[in-house]
Design an enzyme around this catalytic site. Structure first.
Site, mmCIF file in Angstrom:
data_model
loop_
_atom_site.group_PDB
_atom_site.id
_atom_site.type_symbol
_atom_site.label_atom_id
_atom_site.label_comp_id
_atom_site.label_asym_id
_atom_site.label_seq_id
_atom_site.Cartn_x
_atom_site.Cartn_y
_atom_site.Cartn_z
ATOM 1 C CB THR A 18 -70.108 -53.344 56.535
ATOM 2 O OG1 THR A 18 -69.490 -52.380 55.691
ATOM 3 C CG2 THR A 18 -70.543 -54.550 55.719
ATOM 4 C CD GLU A 19 -76.474 -53.324 60.226
ATOM 5 O OE1 GLU A 19 -77.463 -53.997 59.870
ATOM 6 O OE2 GLU A 19 -76.530 -52.380 61.037
ATOM 7 C CD GLU A 66 -63.040 -47.126 53.032
ATOM 8 O OE1 GLU A 66 -63.862 -46.214 52.913
ATOM 9 O OE2 GLU A 66 -62.491 -47.425 54.104
ATOM 10 C CG PHE A 87 -66.162 -46.078 60.384
ATOM 11 C CD1 PHE A 87 -66.370 -44.749 60.748
ATOM 12 C CD2 PHE A 87 -66.823 -46.573 59.261
ATOM 13 C CE1 PHE A 87 -67.227 -43.941 60.017
ATOM 14 C CE2 PHE A 87 -67.678 -45.762 58.534
ATOM 15 C CZ PHE A 87 -67.882 -44.441 58.904
ATOM 16 C CD1 TRP A 127 -68.047 -58.319 55.853
ATOM 17 C CD2 TRP A 127 -66.026 -59.266 56.067
ATOM 18 N NE1 TRP A 127 -68.123 -59.597 55.361
ATOM 19 C CE2 TRP A 127 -66.904 -60.196 55.474
ATOM 20 C CE3 TRP A 127 -64.707 -59.641 56.313
ATOM 21 C CZ2 TRP A 127 -66.488 -61.474 55.112
ATOM 22 C CZ3 TRP A 127 -64.304 -60.911 55.950
ATOM 23 C CH2 TRP A 127 -65.188 -61.806 55.350
ATOM 24 C CB ILE A 128 -65.653 -53.846 62.032
ATOM 25 C CG1 ILE A 128 -67.154 -53.897 61.697
ATOM 26 C CG2 ILE A 128 -65.246 -52.480 62.572
ATOM 27 C CD1 ILE A 128 -67.586 -53.054 60.502
ATOM 28 N NE ARG A 166 -36.188 -67.488 35.707
ATOM 29 C CZ ARG A 166 -35.983 -68.665 36.266
ATOM 30 N NH1 ARG A 166 -35.101 -68.780 37.265
ATOM 31 N NH2 ARG A 166 -36.639 -69.723 35.865
ATOM 32 C CB SER A 196 -56.444 -51.440 56.260
ATOM 33 O OG SER A 196 -56.492 -51.793 54.906
ATOM 34 N N GLY A 233 -74.328 -54.262 52.994
ATOM 35 C CA GLY A 233 -72.979 -53.801 52.681
ATOM 36 C C GLY A 233 -73.027 -52.564 51.800
HETATM 37 C C1 FAD Z 1 -60.994 -56.780 54.779
HETATM 38 C C2 FAD Z 1 -62.196 -55.901 54.864
HETATM 39 C C3 FAD Z 1 -62.238 -54.866 55.778
HETATM 40 C C4 FAD Z 1 -63.387 -54.069 55.904
HETATM 41 N N1 FAD Z 1 -63.415 -53.063 56.841
HETATM 42 C C5 FAD Z 1 -64.609 -52.403 57.069
HETATM 43 C C6 FAD Z 1 -64.704 -51.460 58.146
HETATM 44 O O1 FAD Z 1 -63.721 -51.166 58.850
HETATM 45 N N2 FAD Z 1 -65.909 -50.890 58.385
HETATM 46 C C7 FAD Z 1 -67.030 -51.181 57.646
HETATM 47 O O2 FAD Z 1 -68.102 -50.638 57.930
HETATM 48 N N3 FAD Z 1 -66.947 -52.055 56.594
HETATM 49 C C8 FAD Z 1 -65.778 -52.676 56.311
HETATM 50 N N4 FAD Z 1 -65.681 -53.590 55.275
HETATM 51 C C9 FAD Z 1 -66.901 -53.938 54.534
HETATM 52 C C10 FAD Z 1 -66.967 -53.385 53.119
HETATM 53 O O3 FAD Z 1 -67.131 -52.002 53.128
HETATM 54 C C11 FAD Z 1 -68.113 -54.124 52.394
HETATM 55 O O4 FAD Z 1 -67.665 -55.445 52.186
HETATM 56 C C12 FAD Z 1 -68.503 -53.463 51.080
HETATM 57 O O5 FAD Z 1 -69.203 -52.271 51.295
HETATM 58 C C13 FAD Z 1 -69.385 -54.373 50.203
HETATM 59 O O6 FAD Z 1 -70.424 -54.912 50.942
HETATM 60 P P1 FAD Z 1 -70.724 -56.491 50.889
HETATM 61 O O7 FAD Z 1 -69.458 -57.227 51.132
HETATM 62 O O8 FAD Z 1 -71.863 -56.746 51.804
HETATM 63 O O9 FAD Z 1 -71.128 -56.803 49.396
HETATM 64 P P2 FAD Z 1 -72.581 -56.581 48.742
HETATM 65 O O10 FAD Z 1 -73.054 -55.188 48.976
HETATM 66 O O11 FAD Z 1 -73.467 -57.714 49.111
HETATM 67 O O12 FAD Z 1 -72.213 -56.690 47.192
HETATM 68 C C14 FAD Z 1 -71.936 -57.940 46.546
HETATM 69 C C15 FAD Z 1 -71.739 -57.667 45.064
HETATM 70 O O13 FAD Z 1 -72.962 -57.120 44.507
HETATM 71 C C16 FAD Z 1 -72.655 -55.903 43.864
HETATM 72 N N5 FAD Z 1 -73.817 -54.997 43.959
HETATM 73 C C17 FAD Z 1 -74.492 -54.626 45.060
HETATM 74 N N6 FAD Z 1 -75.473 -53.755 44.741
HETATM 75 C C18 FAD Z 1 -75.380 -53.548 43.402
HETATM 76 C C19 FAD Z 1 -76.075 -52.729 42.472
HETATM 77 N N7 FAD Z 1 -77.067 -51.900 42.827
HETATM 78 N N8 FAD Z 1 -75.708 -52.787 41.172
HETATM 79 C C20 FAD Z 1 -74.688 -53.574 40.774
HETATM 80 N N9 FAD Z 1 -73.973 -54.363 41.623
HETATM 81 C C21 FAD Z 1 -74.318 -54.355 42.905
HETATM 82 C C22 FAD Z 1 -71.446 -55.352 44.599
HETATM 83 O O14 FAD Z 1 -70.768 -54.368 43.838
HETATM 84 C C23 FAD Z 1 -70.654 -56.624 44.805
HETATM 85 O O15 FAD Z 1 -69.964 -56.947 43.613
HETATM 86 C C24 FAD Z 1 -64.512 -54.339 55.076
HETATM 87 C C25 FAD Z 1 -64.443 -55.366 54.127
HETATM 88 C C26 FAD Z 1 -63.311 -56.137 54.013
HETATM 89 C C27 FAD Z 1 -63.262 -57.242 52.982
#
Ligand code: FAD
Length: 395
Positions: free
Chosen positions: A143-144, A374, A140, A173-174, A279, A102, A148
């Site tokens: 995400t807010e 991603e 980068f 989550w950056i 084992r 990552s 997400g």
């Molecule tokens: C360890 C880690 C590192 C990260 N690093 C970065 C980074 O460097 N930069 C960055 O910008 N982001 C980063 N992220 C954020 C990541 O990209 C987001 O967590 C991801 O895009 C999902 O957004 P969310 O967590 O807000 O979930 P949500 O968007 O709230 O989704 C929650 C659930 O609802 C589902 N869902 C949402 N919309 C729909 C739909 N239309 N139909 C069906 N299901 C749906 C999703 O698939 C998920 O299962 C990181 C996350 C983690 C855990």
């Protein structure tokens, strides 16, 4: 047709996929594998347990010295490697730990890629050589907290103020946030979504680390807080407006994950295979039981099919023929299968499977993040669903 006998069966490469690699591709793979064996493997369980990545700046410089940062970019101190070489590096890094991969993905495929593709010549000259060497770490911010999967609703905004921009909002989550010297931040403006290159020592910018994670513990994850961050006019990435900017960067990073996930899977599979051979229960190695062999055979199928898929996508990327839907295909399949391989490996290790003495549970919990970032599983299903049916089911 050749009359010579085929080479012997190799449990580490049952399909003979090594034959698909050129010598320079094998050289990249071997360099990264031996760096990870030397610098990550002896310490990773401890780092994971402590929830830290100590020496991250030193690790970044070493990764820079082996050409792993911004690896597939051209010029500005970058290695100019092929997509397949970059993918092989991701696989080897993630076989050590998803946190290390990552670090490299966010640095190269997200932060550097954004500046390389959409930045001004001055932005490239200022940041890319230092990022390629690992002297400067990048993050980068897309995400807010409330946005997400659907970044179009982002609240972070930038307004023009005289010749300056003033940036405010929060990102969540950056990866690399708290250790970054530069943040590529995407914000809403009157012109649409724009990317900003933000030196992290700019007044009003802070990046508190997010603790208490049970996944990607050997990775720095942060919040970005921007409270009236004043930036010069030339802080904006000039060559892109709209969400296609960040989405194109994500596509590049996702491609690396297609390979990387198979690294975590390979490491887990190797642990399970080794364990199954030694084992003993009921008077013989557990690998001698048909149920264990069925698990091993099925895992080997998915592992090497996944590597073959990654390879295919890599060749397409190198030929300029890789579509985003194909990257979704690979990310969805390979991360999902990698998690299944880790879970099945865990069962073969029995109680030892939950111990940090073995890599399996660490990989499994890491992959929970990889499954979500991603683009979640569901987002990639929707991308493919739309491509297959022609109907958009996102909203
Ligand atoms: C360890 C880690 C590192 C990260 N690093 C970065 C980074 O460097 N930069 C960055 O910008 N982001 C980063 N992220 C954020 C990541 O990209 C987001 O967590 C991801 O895009 C999902 O957004 P969310 O967590 O807000 O979930 P949500 O968007 O709230 O989704 C929650 C659930 O609802 C589902 N869902 C949402 N919309 C729909 C739909 N239309 N139909 C069906 N299901 C749906 C999703 O698939 C998920 O299962 C990181 C996350 C983690 C855990």
């Amino acid at each position: 047709m050749s009359s010579s006998a085929p080479p012997p069966f190799d449990p580490a490469d049952p399909l003979g996929l090594d034959d698909l690699l050129a010598p320079e591709e094998k050289a990249v793979r071997d360099t990264v594998r031996s760096w990870a064996a030397d610098r990550v493997m002896p310490h990773i369980a401890e780092w994971y347990e402590r929830g830290e990545l100590p020496g991250i700046r030193e690790l970044a410089r070493e990764l820079g010295s082996i050409g792993a940062l911004g690896m597939s970019l051209e010029g500005y101190g970058c290695a100019g490697a092929s997509a397949v070489q970059y993918g092989l590096a991701c696989l080897e890094l993630e076989a050590a730990d998803s946190g290390i991969r990552s670090l490299v993905s966010v640095q190269g495929s997200l932060a550097m890629y954004a500046i390389h593709r959409y930045g001004s010549e001055e932005q490239k000259q200022r940041w890319l050589p230092r990022m390629a060497s690992g002297e400067a770490i990048g993050c980068f911010g897309l995400t807010e907290p409330d946005h997400g999967s659907d970044p179009a609703g982002m609240r972070t905004h930038a307004k023009r103020d005289g010749g300056d921009w003033v940036l405010s909002g929060r990102k969540m989550w950056i990866t690399n946030g708290s250790v970054a010297s530069v943040a590529v931040v995407w914000a809403r403006t009157d012109e649409g979504v724009r990317g900003f290159v933000v030196p992290t020592d700019t007044p009003g910018f802070s990046a508190p680390e997010i603790r208490h994670k049970w996944s990607l513990r050997a990775s720095v994850t942060s919040e970005l807080v921007m409270d009236g961050v004043r930036l010069p006019a030339d802080a904006v990435l000039p060559e892109v407006t709209g969400l296609r900017g960040p989405l194109s960067c994500l596509n590049h990073a996702r491609y690396g994950i297609v390979w990387g996930a198979m690294g975590a899977a390979r490491s887990s599979f190797e642990a399970a295979l080794g364990y199954a051979r030694t084992r003993e229960q009921f008077g013989r190695p557990i690998g001698g039981f048909q149920l264990t062999q069925a698990k091993l055979a099925d895992m080997a199928l998915e592992l090497h099919k996944g590597i073959l898929l990654a390879h295919h996508l890599g060749r397409r990327m190198d030929a300029g023929r890789l579509r985003p839907e194909q990257v979704s295909f690979g990310k969805l399949n390979n991360v999902r299968e990698a998690i299944e391989i880790c879970r099945t490996s865990r069962t073969i290790l029995g109680a030892n499977g939950i111990s940090l003495e073995y890599p399996v549970m660490r990989h499994a919990t890491n992959l929970e993040s990889v499954l979500t970032y991603e683009g979640t599983v569901e987002m990639h299903q929707l991308v493919l669903g739309k491509a297959l049916t022609g109907v958009d089911a996102f909203r």
